[in-house]
Write an enzyme that holds these catalytic residues in place. Structure first.
Site, PDB file in Angstrom:
ATOM      1  N   GLY A 168       8.403  -2.348  -4.652  1.00  0.00           N
ATOM      2  CA  GLY A 168       8.460  -3.427  -3.715  1.00  0.00           C
ATOM      3  C   GLY A 168       8.858  -5.002  -4.287  1.00  0.00           C
ATOM      4  O   GLY A 168       9.381  -5.547  -3.657  1.00  0.00           O
ATOM      5  N   GLY A 177       0.848  -1.245   0.115  1.00  0.00           N
ATOM      6  CA  GLY A 177      -0.055   0.045  -0.144  1.00  0.00           C
ATOM      7  C   GLY A 177       0.905   1.238  -0.066  1.00  0.00           C
ATOM      8  O   GLY A 177       0.337   2.307   0.473  1.00  0.00           O
ATOM      9  N   SER A 190      39.881 -15.862 -24.485  1.00  0.00           N
ATOM     10  CA  SER A 190      39.835 -14.717 -23.915  1.00  0.00           C
ATOM     11  C   SER A 190      38.128 -14.241 -24.578  1.00  0.00           C
ATOM     12  O   SER A 190      38.394 -13.161 -25.252  1.00  0.00           O
ATOM     13  CB  SER A 190      40.731 -13.519 -24.240  1.00  0.00           C
ATOM     14  OG  SER A 190      41.102 -13.436 -25.279  1.00  0.00           O
TER      15      SER A 190
END
Length: 635
Positions: free
Chosen positions: A114, A37, A543
């Protein structure tokens, strides 16, 4: 009866504006797990603070019918969730900043995501915050992301923490639920060093205990959320009491008679006549003037942008730090730091990045991941790499010394970001803990015979011929032929071959991505030593990663690194397969094999590209010898 600030709008607008201008400003973030919320809480603050215009309310009412999650009621979260993806999913993705004010204080709030994959966005929002509101859904209690965000808040040094236990209306405003969540959170807070926090039961949807007290929480006698934010004691003079620091952002030289050093004062107070030290050089001088657009000042404090002139001519450039001479910053090139990784591509020790600290940008690499932190338990875990959103304590090495303060003492001179050298994207953020002792105790030993003397003795210019390409491309064969020809010409050479090196120096390394990074780092360092000895060094390694080849190039001087791309298509390399490695990889017997289940990043601008699909070995070698002659490498 005292006049309320809002009443002044009609009666004395100038006084109202003055009062508004002189209000203190609090920056805070809201964070927590998804659907706790956060956006609704900020929307409620804006709504109850009466800071919304009629057209905004009308737009929210209209959007609530399309995007809203509150049936027929206004969805206040839509005031903050501005991205279409946020509205469609009902979540926060990006950091959203909003300004509002009350009679006592002005606020800038950052609504942070979140979801765990957006933790890096939360770090961005928290980097300048004075306080944090950590939301907990009363139905679900303390969750993994609650712990993660709390750990980050502690890590970033945010001193004021409010635990807002939201959606109390959905648990019947139960005091028992409220107290249980507090005890659960207090146990974890103690583990991460959050000694003090304020817990408030709220309902962002109903407005309980946001600005006014809720009628259903008579058992709670603490402050409302806004009341708590208004009462937080911010030590506005704390950084002014700290030692003087001014990171130089720009050297202002409008004419021959003026040379000033511009920047924002990070901490402390400065006055004309003060003795200062320029770091990392260590040269000292005296402040002559403090220049601003509005005239010279007798004093400047933390937070002000000024131009300083000094009494002496000292070499100062962007990135230098001007410190108080009595309490200068530390200087070092190796540190222990706390790192938060913010990129999809993992962090590997040995890989080089740009590190920006203040106004200074240097080349940096993580030399060791000491441990990764499990934020749920604060357990210290061994790690060979750091993935997206990972948090770890690392050792960092720079290509030169910098001036710094530990993060706990000064955020501005103790925090940094890592930047990818190719994309220029920010890939990590960190906080310096302290300089490693060896950075102070280990110094380069001066010698009488240098690289130039050794090269002159050998009648050649030292360099590295860096052969790269797929397995089976012919790197080793061409490198061996080149060395044979150079030896016959009297040149002094040494060939470092991938297979041979793994029998000795790198016998402890496997073929995971992190081991390949370390393999090339070691070869690059050995090559540098051999170039210093005056040799022409030939290296034949797959490489596969551009970043490691860039790292090897950065170790050498201008023109000393010659990248040779031995180019063949994958199908040709597989047909040759002299060691049977491709067949094993196709059968799943070899993991992380380049070209099959591990990528090869072809050079973008090599010094020489050799198409080795039809060229004779001697012709390929002659092309390289010709390149060396053209560059003046051979005597």
């Amino acid at each position: 009866m005292a006049t309320q600030p809002d009443d002044l709008i009609a009666s004395d607008i100038e006084r109202y504006l003055h009062l508004h201008e002189t209000k203190s400003l609090l920056r805070f973030i809201t964070c927590g797990s998804v659907d706790d919320g956060k956006s609704t809480l900020i929307g409620r603050m804006l709504y109850d603070s009466k800071l919304l215009f009629e057209d905004q309310l009308a737009a929210i009412e209209r959007d609530s019918k399309r995007w809203g999650t509150q049936a027929e009621e206004i969805d206040l979260a839509l005031l903050v969730d501005g991205l279409a993806a946020e509205r469609e999913q009902g979540i926060t993705i990006d950091v959203a900043y909003r300004f509002f004010s009350t009679d006592r204080r002005k606020f800038i709030v950052a609504d942070t995501p979140g979801h765990e994959q957006y933790t890096r966005n939360m770090v961005t929002g928290a980097s300048t915050a004075d306080a944090a509101i950590i939301l907990v859904d009363a139905r679900r209690g303390v969750l993994t992301q609650t712990r993660r965000h709390s750990y980050l808040v502690s890590l970033l040094g945010i001193r004021h923490v409010i635990l807002a236990i939201n959606k109390m209306d959905l648990v019947g405003y139960s005091e028992a639920v409220f107290r249980s969540i507090i005890e659960d959170y207090r146990e974890f807070a103690r583990m991460i060093g959050l000694e003090d926090f304020t817990a408030i039961p709220v309902s962002a949807l109903r407005g309980d205990n946001i600005i006014s007290r809720g009628t259903e929480t008579g058992w709670y006698d603490g402050p409302t959320l806004i009341g708590c934010l208004e009462a937080l004691e911010l030590d506005d003079t704390r950084m002014q009491r700290a030692p003087f620091r001014l990171p130089v952002q720009w050297v202002n030289r409008p004419n021959l008679d003026f040379r000033g050093f511009c920047g924002m004062i990070a901490s402390g107070i400065v006055r004309p006549g003060d003795r200062v030290r320029v770091q990392p050089s260590g040269r000292e001088s005296t402040v002559a003037r403090i220049v601003t657009d509005e005239g010279d000042l007798e004093q400047a404090v933390a937070g002000q942008s000024v131009t300083l002139t000094l009494a002496d001519e000292i070499d100062i450039s962007r990135g230098s730090l001007i410190s108080g001479a009595k309490a200068p910053a530390e200087v070092a090139d190796q540190f222990e730091a706390r790192m938060i990784w913010m990129a999809e591509e993992p962090l590997y020790p040995g890989r080089t990045y740009l590190m920006k600290i203040g106004t200074n940008t240097v080349t940096a690499s993580v030399t060791d991941i000491k441990y990764q932190v499990n934020v749920n338990t604060t357990e210290q875990l061994a790690a060979s790499k750091l993935e997206l959103n990972g948090i770890a304590v690392c050792n960092i090495s720079l290509d030169r010394q910098i001036a710094f303060d530990p993060y706990e003492e000064n955020r501005d001179t103790g925090s940094f970001i890592f930047i990818d050298r190719l994309s220029n994207g920010t890939v990590g953020a960190g906080m310096l803990n302290f300089a490693l002792r060896r950075s102070h105790n280990i110094h380069l030993q001066a010698t009488d015979i240098d690289k130039g003397a050794r090269a002159r003795q050998k009648h050649q210019k030292p360099c590295v011929l860096w052969f790269t390409g797929l397995s089976g491309s012919g790197k080793s064969s061409i490198a061996n032929e080149v060395e044979r020809k150079l030896h016959a010409m009297g040149s002094h050479t040494y060939l470092l071959d991938g297979d041979n090196v793994r029998h000795g120096l790198n016998r402890d390394l496997g073929f995971t991505e992190e081991d390949r990074v370390e393999n090339i780092r070691r070869v690059g360092e050995v090559s540098r030593l051999m170039v210093d000895a005056g040799l022409i060094v030939l290296t034949a390694f797959i490489s596969p990663f551009r970043s490691e080849r860039r790292m090897a190039r950065s170790l050498l001087g201008e023109g000393e690194f010659i990248e040779i791309f031995v180019d063949v298509p994958l199908e040709v390399a597989e047909q040759r397969d002299p060691k049977g490695l491709y067949r094993k990889a196709r059968r799943g017997e070899l993991k992380n094999f380049t070209g099959i289940d591990s990528p090869y990043e072809a050079p973008e601008s090599p010094e020489l590209r050799i198409d080795n699909t039809g060229i004779a070995l001697e012709e390929a070698a002659d092309q390289i010898i010709a390149l060396l002659r053209a560059r003046g490498m051979l005597g």
